[in-house]
Design a protein around this motif. Structure first.
Motif, PDB file in Angstrom:
ATOM      1  N   TYR A   1       1.056  -1.254  -0.089  1.00  0.00           N
ATOM      2  CA  TYR A   1       0.067  -0.047   0.216  1.00  0.00           C
ATOM      3  C   TYR A   1       0.889   1.480   0.091  1.00  0.00           C
ATOM      4  CZ  TYR A   1      -3.980  -3.072   0.977  1.00  0.00           C
ATOM      5  OH  TYR A   1      -4.713  -4.149   0.790  1.00  0.00           O
ATOM      6  N   TYR A   2       2.080   1.290   0.085  1.00  0.00           N
ATOM      7  CA  TYR A   2       3.026   2.398   0.190  1.00  0.00           C
ATOM      8  C   TYR A   2       4.023   2.685  -0.841  1.00  0.00           C
ATOM      9  CZ  TYR A   2       1.639   1.974   4.863  1.00  0.00           C
ATOM     10  OH  TYR A   2       0.560   1.879   6.153  1.00  0.00           O
ATOM     11  N   GLY A   3       4.392   1.620  -1.726  1.00  0.00           N
ATOM     12  CA  GLY A   3       5.665   2.027  -2.339  1.00  0.00           C
ATOM     13  C   GLY A   3       6.666   1.960  -2.041  1.00  0.00           C
ATOM     14  N   ALA A   4       7.744   2.872  -2.622  1.00  0.00           N
ATOM     15  CA  ALA A   4       9.207   2.769  -2.189  1.00  0.00           C
ATOM     16  C   ALA A   4       9.259   3.626  -0.698  1.00  0.00           C
ATOM     17  CB  ALA A   4       9.921   3.320  -3.349  1.00  0.00           C
ATOM     18  N   LYS A   5       8.340   4.293  -0.573  1.00  0.00           N
ATOM     19  CA  LYS A   5       8.452   5.320   0.502  1.00  0.00           C
ATOM     20  C   LYS A   5       7.461   4.881   1.630  1.00  0.00           C
ATOM     21  CE  LYS A   5      10.238   9.353  -1.423  1.00  0.00           C
ATOM     22  NZ  LYS A   5      10.004  10.895  -1.710  1.00  0.00           N
ATOM     23  N   LYS A   6       7.977   4.635   2.870  1.00  0.00           N
ATOM     24  CA  LYS A   6       7.050   4.019   4.006  1.00  0.00           C
ATOM     25  C   LYS A   6       7.199   4.723   5.224  1.00  0.00           C
ATOM     26  CE  LYS A   6       7.516  -0.786   1.744  1.00  0.00           C
ATOM     27  NZ  LYS A   6       8.396  -0.174   0.802  1.00  0.00           N
ATOM     28  N   PRO A   7       6.149   4.353   6.146  1.00  0.00           N
ATOM     29  CA  PRO A   7       6.435   5.319   7.670  1.00  0.00           C
ATOM     30  C   PRO A   7       7.675   4.287   8.472  1.00  0.00           C
ATOM     31  CG  PRO A   7       4.511   3.810   7.152  1.00  0.00           C
ATOM     32  CD  PRO A   7       4.688   3.913   5.993  1.00  0.00           C
ATOM     33  N   ALA A   8       8.139   4.904   9.301  1.00  0.00           N
ATOM     34  CA  ALA A   8       9.407   4.214  10.126  1.00  0.00           C
ATOM     35  C   ALA A   8       8.853   2.940  10.731  1.00  0.00           C
ATOM     36  CB  ALA A   8       9.634   5.331  11.054  1.00  0.00           C
ATOM     37  N   TYR A   9       7.739   2.854  11.206  1.00  0.00           N
ATOM     38  CA  TYR A   9       7.344   1.419  11.866  1.00  0.00           C
ATOM     39  C   TYR A   9       7.215   0.444  10.791  1.00  0.00           C
ATOM     40  CZ  TYR A   9       5.548   0.395  16.441  1.00  0.00           C
ATOM     41  OH  TYR A   9       5.416  -0.116  18.076  1.00  0.00           O
ATOM     42  N   LEU A  10       7.005   0.670   9.937  1.00  0.00           N
ATOM     43  CA  LEU A  10       6.796  -0.481   8.570  1.00  0.00           C
ATOM     44  C   LEU A  10       8.190  -0.836   8.258  1.00  0.00           C
ATOM     45  CD1 LEU A  10       5.597  -2.189   6.726  1.00  0.00           C
ATOM     46  CD2 LEU A  10       5.361  -0.535   5.383  1.00  0.00           C
ATOM     47  N   VAL A  11       9.263   0.075   8.104  1.00  0.00           N
ATOM     48  CA  VAL A  11      10.483  -0.122   7.609  1.00  0.00           C
ATOM     49  C   VAL A  11      11.244  -1.032   8.668  1.00  0.00           C
ATOM     50  CG1 VAL A  11      12.813   0.809   7.218  1.00  0.00           C
ATOM     51  CG2 VAL A  11      10.586   1.848   6.217  1.00  0.00           C
ATOM     52  N   LEU A  12      11.257  -0.526  10.100  1.00  0.00           N
ATOM     53  CA  LEU A  12      11.661  -1.203  11.278  1.00  0.00           C
ATOM     54  C   LEU A  12      11.125  -2.473  11.459  1.00  0.00           C
ATOM     55  CD1 LEU A  12      12.369   1.906  13.555  1.00  0.00           C
ATOM     56  CD2 LEU A  12      14.018   0.875  11.711  1.00  0.00           C
TER      57      LEU A  12
END
Length: 366
Positions: free
Chosen positions: A340-351
């Motif tokens: 649902y986000y593409g290449a840019k994501k919120p921090a919680y998802l990345v971590l």
């Protein structure tokens, strides 16, 4: 089939049919099959052992749940999993309820997959406080009058736990990123909005410390002071009275400041608040645990590339996500699937994908 089987993840691994239905992005494609193909027999309830019956050493990081709930949420599980993966410490969660419900998928995952690295214990808070200055507090009218009873109980309990055993305490909305074993007797502030320097070109690290994450040795003097002054400092109507406000007052005393100095009256630097001047305690760079301060927590929802987030967190041992204040906001705080986000994501998802993938995939919504 005997027993009920719950998949560790509840994502359907769909294939594209002849009718042209779009293929569902599966976690197999996103983080690797090992997190998606496992399943556990999850049924019934588990009774937790009492921590007072355990031999608990000092090389621990403690998490607390003071409500009687019987499940572990994905974000709480993320704290436990990331600590088990990264901290280098024994991970211990103490819970006011003595039962966990294994029919909850996330709870079952933590019990079954991390049994050797995450210890889950029951704690009778009233009994744990016997013989201390907080004896009777957990059944007191003063606590029962609080609008934030579970928070205020946790404020008191973390002092007792670390005073008795030593080690790290962390709120269960942190993601632990790095080894913590070299950090001793440390605390930090979550009140810094941007990097500023004093006239002497010393980094300003905040005007009050946070009690959301810290390390103190067993029997530490700052905890002695905090426990001895807790009852007079605590107000059931003041959120921080038995938490960060109390620790800040005790820190100021240890660092040589008198009672006439306001709790938030000193802008701290590492040079002034160091072990030599503060009885062995260091105030760390705020980025160590709080790369975004309490007032900047909304920025953790910004969408950035993975490399951008890791550049921001380069100096951080952990990242705080302020669940107690952010959870009252709307559905935009929910972290959805990567597609649902593409290449840019919120921090919680990345971590989450990197440091607690099992917890992240344990429910449809993180």
């Amino acid at each position: 089939m005997d027993g009920s089987y719950l998949s560790i993840v509840l994502i359907s691994l769909l294939t594209k049919g002849t009718d042209g239905i779009t293929v569902e992005e599966s976690c197999l494609n996103e983080v690797g099959g090992e997190y998606c193909t496992r399943s556990e027999a999850c049924e019934g309830k588990v009774e937790l052992s009492d921590i007072l019956d355990q031999d608990v050493g000092e090389d621990n990081i403690f998490f607390i749940e003071t409500s009687p709930k019987e499940v572990i949420t994905p974000r709480e599980a993320c704290s436990l999993e990331s600590a088990a993966r990264n901290s280098g410490l024994h991970v211990v969660m103490v819970r006011a309820g003595n039962v966990l419900d294994k029919s909850d998928n996330t709870t079952c995952l933590i019990i079954n997959k991390f049994k050797s690295s995450v210890k889950l214990f029951y704690i009778d808070m009233d009994k744990f406080a016997e013989g201390t200055s907080l004896e009777g507090f957990f059944r007191s009218d003063k606590l029962n009058e609080s609008m934030s009873k579970f928070v205020h109980s946790a404020d008191a309990l973390r002092l007792l736990l670390i005073h008795r055993y030593g080690g790290f305490y962390a709120d269960s909305d942190f993601v632990i990123l790095k080894d913590l074993t070299k950090l001793k007797n440390v605390i930090a502030s979550d009140q810094v909005a941007r990097r500023q320097y004093s006239e002497g070109n010393h980094l300003l690290v905040g005007h009050t410390v946070s009690n959301a994450m810290f390390h103190f040795s067993k029997g530490s003097l700052i905890l002695e002071l905090a426990l001895n002054h807790f009852n007079e400092a605590f107000s059931s109507q003041v959120w921080a009275s038995g938490g960060p406000d109390l620790l800040q007052r005790c820190l100021l005393a240890l660092c040589g400041f008198g009672n006439d100095v306001p709790t938030n009256g000193i802008m701290m630097t590492r040079e002034r608040f160091n072990p030599e001047r503060c009885k062995g305690i260091s105030v760390l760079d705020y980025k160590s645990f709080f790369p975004y301060g309490w007032m900047q927590q909304e920025q953790l929802l910004d969408r950035k590339t993975k490399s951008d987030w890791y550049e921001i967190f380069y100096q951080s041992y952990a990242v705080h996500f302020y669940h107690s204040s952010s959870r009252r906001h709307g559905p935009d705080k929910v972290i959805k699937r990567p597609k649902y986000y593409g290449a840019k994501k919120p921090a919680y998802l990345v971590l989450g994908l990197d440091h607690c993938p099992l917890a992240y995939w344990s429910k449809n919504v993180f």
